[in-house]
Design a protein around this motif. Structure first.
Motif, PDB file in Angstrom:
ATOM      1  N   GLU A 245       0.860  -1.177   0.000  1.00 17.82           N
ATOM      2  CA  GLU A 245       0.000   0.000   0.000  1.00 17.82           C
ATOM      3  C   GLU A 245       0.896   1.227   0.000  1.00 17.82           C
ATOM      4  N   ILE A 246       0.416   2.263  -0.617  1.00 17.58           N
ATOM      5  CA  ILE A 246       1.131   3.528  -0.571  1.00 17.58           C
ATOM      6  C   ILE A 246       0.882   4.108   0.821  1.00 17.58           C
ATOM      7  N   LYS A 247       1.919   4.505   1.483  1.00 18.51           N
ATOM      8  CA  LYS A 247       1.859   4.877   2.905  1.00 18.51           C
ATOM      9  C   LYS A 247       0.865   5.991   3.227  1.00 18.51           C
ATOM     10  N   ASN A 248       0.479   6.006   4.483  1.00 19.59           N
ATOM     11  CA  ASN A 248      -0.375   7.052   5.062  1.00 19.59           C
ATOM     12  C   ASN A 248      -1.744   7.168   4.400  1.00 19.59           C
ATOM     13  N   GLN A 249      -2.384   6.042   4.192  1.00 16.06           N
ATOM     14  CA  GLN A 249      -3.740   6.026   3.664  1.00 16.06           C
ATOM     15  C   GLN A 249      -4.673   5.427   4.710  1.00 16.06           C
ATOM     16  N   LYS A 250      -5.912   5.813   4.631  1.00 13.92           N
ATOM     17  CA  LYS A 250      -6.916   5.265   5.528  1.00 13.92           C
ATOM     18  C   LYS A 250      -7.775   4.276   4.758  1.00 13.92           C
ATOM     19  N   ILE A 251      -7.993   3.101   5.334  1.00 12.58           N
ATOM     20  CA  ILE A 251      -8.867   2.121   4.708  1.00 12.58           C
ATOM     21  C   ILE A 251     -10.316   2.550   4.924  1.00 12.58           C
ATOM     22  N   ILE A 252     -11.041   2.640   3.825  1.00 12.27           N
ATOM     23  CA  ILE A 252     -12.482   2.894   3.867  1.00 12.27           C
ATOM     24  C   ILE A 252     -13.141   1.646   3.288  1.00 12.27           C
ATOM     25  N   LEU A 253     -13.748   0.854   4.145  1.00 14.42           N
ATOM     26  CA  LEU A 253     -14.329  -0.417   3.726  1.00 14.42           C
ATOM     27  C   LEU A 253     -15.596  -0.174   2.919  1.00 14.42           C
ATOM     28  N   ARG A 254     -15.596  -0.654   1.688  1.00 13.71           N
ATOM     29  CA  ARG A 254     -16.749  -0.491   0.806  1.00 13.71           C
ATOM     30  C   ARG A 254     -17.355  -1.827   0.402  1.00 13.71           C
ATOM     31  N   GLU A 255     -16.741  -2.898   0.830  1.00 11.39           N
ATOM     32  CA  GLU A 255     -17.262  -4.228   0.549  1.00 11.39           C
ATOM     33  C   GLU A 255     -16.859  -5.140   1.697  1.00 11.39           C
ATOM     34  N   GLY A 256     -17.769  -6.023   2.075  1.00  7.44           N
ATOM     35  CA  GLY A 256     -17.493  -6.906   3.195  1.00  7.44           C
ATOM     36  C   GLY A 256     -18.036  -6.328   4.494  1.00  7.44           C
ATOM     37  N   ARG A 257     -17.976  -7.142   5.543  1.00 11.25           N
ATOM     38  CA  ARG A 257     -18.529  -6.738   6.838  1.00 11.25           C
ATOM     39  C   ARG A 257     -17.524  -5.996   7.697  1.00 11.25           C
ATOM     40  N   ARG A 258     -16.249  -6.347   7.557  1.00 17.42           N
ATOM     41  CA  ARG A 258     -15.182  -5.643   8.274  1.00 17.42           C
ATOM     42  C   ARG A 258     -13.832  -6.088   7.735  1.00 17.42           C
ATOM     43  N   PHE A 259     -12.787  -5.429   8.189  1.00 18.90           N
ATOM     44  CA  PHE A 259     -11.427  -5.800   7.797  1.00 18.90           C
ATOM     45  C   PHE A 259     -10.559  -5.833   9.041  1.00 18.90           C
ATOM     46  N   LYS A 260      -9.450  -6.545   8.918  1.00  8.83           N
ATOM     47  CA  LYS A 260      -8.510  -6.616  10.032  1.00  8.83           C
ATOM     48  C   LYS A 260      -7.178  -7.139   9.505  1.00  8.83           C
ATOM     49  N   PHE A 261      -6.095  -6.730  10.166  1.00  9.58           N
ATOM     50  CA  PHE A 261      -4.772  -7.286   9.893  1.00  9.58           C
ATOM     51  C   PHE A 261      -4.534  -8.425  10.872  1.00  9.58           C
ATOM     52  N   PHE A 262      -4.120  -9.589  10.353  1.00  9.82           N
ATOM     53  CA  PHE A 262      -3.868 -10.774  11.178  1.00  9.82           C
ATOM     54  C   PHE A 262      -2.435 -11.256  10.984  1.00  9.82           C
ATOM     55  N   SER A 263      -1.822 -11.716  12.084  1.00 11.53           N
ATOM     56  CA  SER A 263      -0.546 -12.419  11.964  1.00 11.53           C
ATOM     57  C   SER A 263      -0.824 -13.765  11.302  1.00 11.53           C
ATOM     58  N   PHE A 264       0.212 -14.387  10.781  1.00 11.09           N
ATOM     59  CA  PHE A 264       0.030 -15.702  10.152  1.00 11.09           C
ATOM     60  C   PHE A 264      -0.515 -16.706  11.173  1.00 11.09           C
ATOM     61  N   LYS A 265      -0.012 -16.642  12.385  1.00  9.19           N
ATOM     62  CA  LYS A 265      -0.480 -17.557  13.437  1.00  9.19           C
ATOM     63  C   LYS A 265      -1.973 -17.338  13.722  1.00  9.19           C
ATOM     64  N   GLU A 266      -2.408 -16.073  13.762  1.00 12.45           N
ATOM     65  CA  GLU A 266      -3.823 -15.772  14.028  1.00 12.45           C
ATOM     66  C   GLU A 266      -4.722 -16.245  12.892  1.00 12.45           C
ATOM     67  N   LEU A 267      -4.300 -16.019  11.665  1.00 16.26           N
ATOM     68  CA  LEU A 267      -5.195 -16.346  10.549  1.00 16.26           C
ATOM     69  C   LEU A 267      -5.349 -17.840  10.333  1.00 16.26           C
ATOM     70  N   LYS A 268      -4.423 -18.638  10.840  1.00 17.87           N
ATOM     71  CA  LYS A 268      -4.564 -20.095  10.732  1.00 17.87           C
ATOM     72  C   LYS A 268      -5.777 -20.605  11.502  1.00 17.87           C
ATOM     73  N   LYS A 269      -6.300 -19.809  12.431  1.00 18.17           N
ATOM     74  CA  LYS A 269      -7.449 -20.210  13.246  1.00 18.17           C
ATOM     75  C   LYS A 269      -8.779 -19.716  12.672  1.00 18.17           C
ATOM     76  N   LEU A 270      -8.729 -18.950  11.586  1.00 18.95           N
ATOM     77  CA  LEU A 270      -9.936 -18.346  11.023  1.00 18.95           C
ATOM     78  C   LEU A 270     -10.668 -19.285  10.070  1.00 18.95           C
ATOM     79  N   LYS A 271     -11.931 -18.985   9.853  1.00 21.03           N
ATOM     80  CA  LYS A 271     -12.697 -19.596   8.769  1.00 21.03           C
ATOM     81  C   LYS A 271     -12.354 -18.765   7.538  1.00 21.03           C
TER      82      LYS A 271
END
Length: 143
Positions: free
Chosen positions: A93-119
């Motif tokens: 991503e080009i630095k210093n931008q704000k994410i504005i969610l326009r699709e989906g229910r939400r967003f999040k940054f996950f570590s690899f260890k965290e995302l292994k537990k997700l659906k």
């Protein structure tokens, strides 16, 4: 039935965490209610790189730079009417931008260890797993 649906997706990381979206619960989308990477269909008049840049801008308001194509998979699965081709790009991503969610229910940054537990969408996990292993030099570079 012999249609091929082509999509481009972005693997975006920040501080070693992966950006994912929680998909809507619409019955007519691919893996509703799952976590997955941002991206979408490649339109008839565009190439795979332009598609991922457009999709990320539409879905998150982020401007991205594509680093490289990291993974692609073409498949047919039970229950799908069409074959799929998914192309994954490592993006910054080009630095210093704000994410504005326009699709989906939400967003999040996950570590690899965290995302292994997700659906998570299975093919997205395969791409992230490959990216993680490549970045951590756990994948051989044989030719």
């Amino acid at each position: 039935m012999n249609n091929l649906i082509k999509t481009s997706k972005a693997v975006i990381t920040f501080e070693r965490k992966y950006l994912l979206q929680l998909r809507d619960l619409k019955k007519n989308i691919f893996y509703p209610g799952f976590w997955g990477l941002f991206g979408g269909r490649i339109e008839n008049n565009e190439n795979k790189k332009k598609a991922v840049v457009r999709e990320i801008k539409e879905e998150t308001n982020l401007k991205i730079d594509i680093t490289k194509e990291i993974f692609s998979v073409k498949f047919k699965a039970v229950g799908l009417k069409s074959k799929r081709l998914i192309i994954y790009f490592e993006c910054n991503e080009i630095k210093n931008q704000k994410i504005i969610l326009r699709e989906g229910r939400r967003f999040k940054f996950f570590s690899f260890k965290e995302l292994k537990k997700l659906k998570i969408i299975p093919m997205d996990f395969v791409a992230i797993n490959h990216h993680f292993n490549y970045k951590n030099k756990l994948v051989s570079n044989y030719k």
